[in-house]
Design a protein around this motif. Structure first.
Motif, PDB file in Angstrom:
ATOM      1  N   GLN A   1       0.513 -25.725  15.960  1.00 51.46           N
ATOM      2  CA  GLN A   1       0.817 -25.414  14.577  1.00 51.46           C
ATOM      3  C   GLN A   1       1.084 -23.922  14.378  1.00 51.46           C
ATOM      4  N   ALA A   2       0.355 -23.098  15.106  1.00 51.10           N
ATOM      5  CA  ALA A   2       0.536 -21.659  14.928  1.00 51.10           C
ATOM      6  C   ALA A   2       1.907 -21.211  15.413  1.00 51.10           C
ATOM      7  N   VAL A   3       2.357 -21.797  16.516  1.00 50.44           N
ATOM      8  CA  VAL A   3       3.676 -21.438  17.042  1.00 50.44           C
ATOM      9  C   VAL A   3       4.756 -21.862  16.056  1.00 50.44           C
ATOM     10  N   TYR A   4       4.605 -23.036  15.477  1.00 46.08           N
ATOM     11  CA  TYR A   4       5.573 -23.509  14.485  1.00 46.08           C
ATOM     12  C   TYR A   4       5.621 -22.570  13.288  1.00 46.08           C
ATOM     13  N   ALA A   5       4.485 -22.115  12.819  1.00 47.45           N
ATOM     14  CA  ALA A   5       4.437 -21.216  11.664  1.00 47.45           C
ATOM     15  C   ALA A   5       5.114 -19.888  11.976  1.00 47.45           C
ATOM     16  N   VAL A   6       4.911 -19.370  13.169  1.00 46.91           N
ATOM     17  CA  VAL A   6       5.537 -18.099  13.553  1.00 46.91           C
ATOM     18  C   VAL A   6       7.050 -18.252  13.607  1.00 46.91           C
ATOM     19  N   VAL A   7       7.513 -19.318  14.260  1.00 47.93           N
ATOM     20  CA  VAL A   7       8.962 -19.549  14.376  1.00 47.93           C
ATOM     21  C   VAL A   7       9.576 -19.787  13.006  1.00 47.93           C
ATOM     22  N   PHE A   8       8.881 -20.529  12.151  1.00 47.88           N
ATOM     23  CA  PHE A   8       9.389 -20.793  10.804  1.00 47.88           C
ATOM     24  C   PHE A   8       9.521 -19.490  10.016  1.00 47.88           C
ATOM     25  N   ASN A   9       8.518 -18.626  10.083  1.00 47.58           N
ATOM     26  CA  ASN A   9       8.569 -17.358   9.352  1.00 47.58           C
ATOM     27  C   ASN A   9       9.638 -16.432   9.906  1.00 47.58           C
ATOM     28  N   LEU A  10       9.803 -16.390  11.211  1.00 50.73           N
ATOM     29  CA  LEU A  10      10.858 -15.564  11.789  1.00 50.73           C
ATOM     30  C   LEU A  10      12.240 -16.099  11.425  1.00 50.73           C
ATOM     31  N   GLY A  11      12.386 -17.403  11.408  1.00 57.51           N
ATOM     32  CA  GLY A  11      13.658 -18.007  11.019  1.00 57.51           C
ATOM     33  C   GLY A  11      14.013 -17.730   9.575  1.00 57.51           C
ATOM     34  N   SER A  12      13.024 -17.734   8.709  1.00 57.22           N
ATOM     35  CA  SER A  12      13.313 -17.448   7.309  1.00 57.22           C
ATOM     36  C   SER A  12      13.682 -15.982   7.116  1.00 57.22           C
ATOM     37  N   LEU A  13      13.128 -15.085   7.921  1.00 56.81           N
ATOM     38  CA  LEU A  13      13.520 -13.678   7.841  1.00 56.81           C
ATOM     39  C   LEU A  13      14.978 -13.484   8.248  1.00 56.81           C
ATOM     40  N   VAL A  14      15.383 -14.176   9.300  1.00 52.73           N
ATOM     41  CA  VAL A  14      16.780 -14.077   9.732  1.00 52.73           C
ATOM     42  C   VAL A  14      17.706 -14.569   8.632  1.00 52.73           C
ATOM     43  N   ALA A  15      17.368 -15.682   8.015  1.00 49.49           N
ATOM     44  CA  ALA A  15      18.195 -16.217   6.936  1.00 49.49           C
ATOM     45  C   ALA A  15      18.254 -15.244   5.764  1.00 49.49           C
ATOM     46  N   ARG A  16      17.158 -14.622   5.445  1.00 49.38           N
ATOM     47  CA  ARG A  16      17.159 -13.644   4.348  1.00 49.38           C
ATOM     48  C   ARG A  16      18.034 -12.447   4.677  1.00 49.38           C
ATOM     49  N   PHE A  17      17.956 -11.961   5.905  1.00 50.37           N
ATOM     50  CA  PHE A  17      18.770 -10.807   6.296  1.00 50.37           C
ATOM     51  C   PHE A  17      20.256 -11.149   6.342  1.00 50.37           C
ATOM     52  N   VAL A  18      20.590 -12.376   6.678  1.00 53.02           N
ATOM     53  CA  VAL A  18      21.996 -12.770   6.762  1.00 53.02           C
ATOM     54  C   VAL A  18      22.552 -13.081   5.385  1.00 53.02           C
ATOM     55  N   PHE A  19      21.829 -13.835   4.578  1.00 59.31           N
ATOM     56  CA  PHE A  19      22.370 -14.323   3.315  1.00 59.31           C
ATOM     57  C   PHE A  19      22.238 -13.334   2.157  1.00 59.31           C
ATOM     58  N   GLN A  20      21.293 -12.430   2.187  1.00 55.78           N
ATOM     59  CA  GLN A  20      21.111 -11.507   1.071  1.00 55.78           C
ATOM     60  C   GLN A  20      22.306 -10.570   0.873  1.00 55.78           C
ATOM     61  N   PRO A  21      22.853  -9.938   1.918  1.00 49.22           N
ATOM     62  CA  PRO A  21      24.027  -9.090   1.686  1.00 49.22           C
ATOM     63  C   PRO A  21      25.232  -9.873   1.167  1.00 49.22           C
ATOM     64  N   VAL A  22      25.407 -11.080   1.642  1.00 52.09           N
ATOM     65  CA  VAL A  22      26.527 -11.895   1.166  1.00 52.09           C
ATOM     66  C   VAL A  22      26.327 -12.238  -0.305  1.00 52.09           C
ATOM     67  N   GLU A  23      25.106 -12.530  -0.680  1.00 50.74           N
ATOM     68  CA  GLU A  23      24.815 -12.837  -2.085  1.00 50.74           C
ATOM     69  C   GLU A  23      25.090 -11.629  -2.974  1.00 50.74           C
ATOM     70  N   GLU A  24      24.701 -10.446  -2.531  1.00 51.71           N
ATOM     71  CA  GLU A  24      24.932  -9.238  -3.322  1.00 51.71           C
ATOM     72  C   GLU A  24      26.423  -8.933  -3.463  1.00 51.71           C
ATOM     73  N   VAL A  25      27.175  -9.110  -2.381  1.00 58.47           N
ATOM     74  CA  VAL A  25      28.616  -8.883  -2.428  1.00 58.47           C
ATOM     75  C   VAL A  25      29.279  -9.882  -3.361  1.00 58.47           C
ATOM     76  N   ALA A  26      28.886 -11.138  -3.271  1.00 58.40           N
ATOM     77  CA  ALA A  26      29.460 -12.161  -4.149  1.00 58.40           C
ATOM     78  C   ALA A  26      29.140 -11.859  -5.610  1.00 58.40           C
ATOM     79  N   PHE A  27      27.929 -11.436  -5.881  1.00 54.32           N
ATOM     80  CA  PHE A  27      27.552 -11.099  -7.258  1.00 54.32           C
ATOM     81  C   PHE A  27      28.423  -9.957  -7.793  1.00 54.32           C
ATOM     82  N   THR A  28      28.653  -8.950  -6.967  1.00 52.77           N
ATOM     83  CA  THR A  28      29.480  -7.809  -7.375  1.00 52.77           C
ATOM     84  C   THR A  28      30.927  -8.223  -7.597  1.00 52.77           C
ATOM     85  N   ILE A  29      31.477  -9.003  -6.672  1.00 55.46           N
ATOM     86  CA  ILE A  29      32.875  -9.425  -6.781  1.00 55.46           C
ATOM     87  C   ILE A  29      33.090 -10.289  -8.009  1.00 55.46           C
TER      88      ILE A  29
END
Length: 88
Positions: A1-29
């Motif tokens: 369970q601990a390994v799953y939680a670590v991988v899940f949290n790291l995966g969500s960080l990657v998604a935040r780093f990838v999708f947040q700049p695109v969201e900000e650019v789309a909002f501006t455009i």
């Protein structure tokens, strides 16, 4: 369970780093496109021709952003579980 939680949290960080700049650019455009359309409707600006405005159609941009985010999400969903052991 601990390994799953670590991988899940790291995966969500990657998604935040990838999708947040695109969201900000789309909002501006979309905000700028809205301002351009309001100015054109209010003042009948002749410098912006309809051909260039058609290229900046918000519906087309939304479809393009959605397709791009779908493809990025599919790549993460497809390869993420197989390569999650590399994150640890």
């Amino acid at each position: 369970q601990a390994v799953y939680a670590v991988v899940f949290n790291l995966g969500s960080l990657v998604a935040r780093f990838v999708f947040q700049p695109v969201e900000e650019v789309a909002f501006t455009i979309f905000g700028k496109l809205n301002d351009i359309r309001k100015q054109k409707a209010k003042f009948e600006v002749k410098s912006i021709n309809d051909e260039n405005l058609h290229e900046l159609d918000p519906v087309v941009l939304l479809q393009t952003f959605s397709k791009l985010m779908f493809l990025v999400g599919i790549v993460f969903a497809s390869f993420g579980p197989n390569y999650s052991h590399l994150l640890l």
